[in-house]
Design a protein around this motif. Sequence first.
Motif, mmCIF file in Angstrom:
data_model
loop_
_atom_site.group_PDB
_atom_site.id
_atom_site.type_symbol
_atom_site.label_atom_id
_atom_site.label_comp_id
_atom_site.label_asym_id
_atom_site.label_seq_id
_atom_site.Cartn_x
_atom_site.Cartn_y
_atom_site.Cartn_z
ATOM 1 N N TYR A 127 0.856 -1.186 0.000
ATOM 2 C CA TYR A 127 0.000 0.000 0.000
ATOM 3 C C TYR A 127 0.895 1.241 0.000
ATOM 4 O O TYR A 127 1.377 1.661 1.048
ATOM 5 C CB TYR A 127 -0.925 -0.022 1.219
ATOM 6 N N PRO A 128 1.112 1.845 -1.173
ATOM 7 C CA PRO A 128 2.030 2.988 -1.249
ATOM 8 C C PRO A 128 1.615 4.181 -0.392
ATOM 9 O O PRO A 128 2.468 5.001 -0.042
ATOM 10 C CB PRO A 128 2.017 3.350 -2.735
ATOM 11 N N GLU A 129 0.323 4.277 -0.051
ATOM 12 C CA GLU A 129 -0.107 5.401 0.791
ATOM 13 C C GLU A 129 0.388 5.264 2.230
ATOM 14 O O GLU A 129 0.371 6.240 2.981
ATOM 15 C CB GLU A 129 -1.628 5.513 0.762
ATOM 16 N N GLY A 130 0.773 4.067 2.619
ATOM 17 C CA GLY A 130 1.344 3.862 3.942
ATOM 18 C C GLY A 130 0.349 3.497 5.013
ATOM 19 O O GLY A 130 0.637 2.692 5.881
ATOM 20 N N SER A 131 -0.832 4.079 4.993
ATOM 21 C CA SER A 131 -1.862 3.770 5.970
ATOM 22 C C SER A 131 -3.211 4.105 5.369
ATOM 23 O O SER A 131 -3.308 4.699 4.285
ATOM 24 C CB SER A 131 -1.636 4.543 7.282
ATOM 25 N N ARG A 132 -4.275 3.728 6.077
ATOM 26 C CA ARG A 132 -5.628 3.994 5.568
ATOM 27 C C ARG A 132 -5.895 5.492 5.495
ATOM 28 O O ARG A 132 -5.426 6.256 6.329
ATOM 29 C CB ARG A 132 -6.660 3.333 6.474
ATOM 30 N N GLY A 133 -6.675 5.867 4.502
ATOM 31 C CA GLY A 133 -7.004 7.275 4.336
ATOM 32 C C GLY A 133 -8.048 7.449 3.260
ATOM 33 O O GLY A 133 -8.926 6.596 3.082
ATOM 34 N N ALA A 134 -7.930 8.521 2.502
ATOM 35 C CA ALA A 134 -8.921 8.812 1.464
ATOM 36 C C ALA A 134 -8.814 7.868 0.276
ATOM 37 O O ALA A 134 -9.757 7.735 -0.510
ATOM 38 C CB ALA A 134 -8.764 10.264 1.000
ATOM 39 N N GLY A 135 -7.655 7.228 0.108
ATOM 40 C CA GLY A 135 -7.488 6.305 -1.004
ATOM 41 C C GLY A 135 -7.258 6.972 -2.334
ATOM 42 O O GLY A 135 -7.353 6.333 -3.383
ATOM 43 N N ASP A 136 -6.898 8.262 -2.310
ATOM 44 C CA ASP A 136 -6.724 9.019 -3.555
ATOM 45 C C ASP A 136 -5.273 9.112 -4.009
ATOM 46 O O ASP A 136 -4.963 9.813 -4.977
ATOM 47 C CB ASP A 136 -7.297 10.428 -3.392
ATOM 48 N N LEU A 137 -4.362 8.410 -3.312
ATOM 49 C CA LEU A 137 -2.942 8.370 -3.664
ATOM 50 C C LEU A 137 -2.266 9.726 -3.544
ATOM 51 O O LEU A 137 -1.226 9.966 -4.161
ATOM 52 C CB LEU A 137 -2.737 7.810 -5.077
ATOM 53 N N GLU A 138 -2.828 10.610 -2.714
ATOM 54 C CA GLU A 138 -2.189 11.918 -2.532
ATOM 55 C C GLU A 138 -0.815 11.760 -1.911
ATOM 56 O O GLU A 138 0.137 12.436 -2.291
ATOM 57 C CB GLU A 138 -3.067 12.817 -1.670
#
Length: 251
Positions: A127-138
Amino acid sequence: MTDAHLARPRSDRVKSAPRALLHSLRPVARWLFRRRYDVRVHGAGHVPTSGPVIFASNHVGVIDGPLLAIFAPRPVHVLTKMEMFRGPLGWFLWRSGQVPLDRYNPDPRAVKTCIRALREGRTVGIYPEGSRGAGDLERFHRGAAYLALVSGAPVVPVTTLGSREPGGTSGSLPTGGAAVDIVFGETYRVDATPWPRTREQVEKASLLLREHMLVQLDLARASTGRDLPGPLPPTDVDPDPATGVTDEGAP
């Protein structure tokens, strides 16, 4: 032991992630999930049927990891935050092939465990975002690109939609009967780069991968007619680690 494991970073000195439960439990787990949710898999044909593969996914809900491990066309060793590996759950996660990751410190063992799996022709989920969030790859960490540069494995983007409902917290589950869409996008390929890999090479590959995944994210939203759940509540956002699975994790 193949010569590939001796290339830097060496992967001959880490344990191979277990595979028995990873393979045997998937049919039962699919049945159980589908008793509660309407899980719909799209784009499975984009996944190579053999050889190493990196699944790089957005991350919106607590069930994203199990969904990927259970419903991907091939069994996946998913990088999972080490906080989950406590007590009986930790025993089960490791035996089912998941890889513990320290998100807040360089973690060479996690990186090399993934590289070993890829060099053995298996698949890894990250998971390149690192943790749960908006899921928009910001936010987008460099781990997926680094693993691709080391192994030459193709990267398959994954978009998960519906695993967290709008307004939900990081630990909330969708309501019973909710539809969850898992969309496998077009493969991104990068040539393996021999050691020493530079920070600039990893950064460039990561930027290009992010651009590709953003296109696949938009296509997934358009094809399913669904949208992301929005950001987490401000009091429910994990600090964004500066390290973890990056090129700093394994020289």
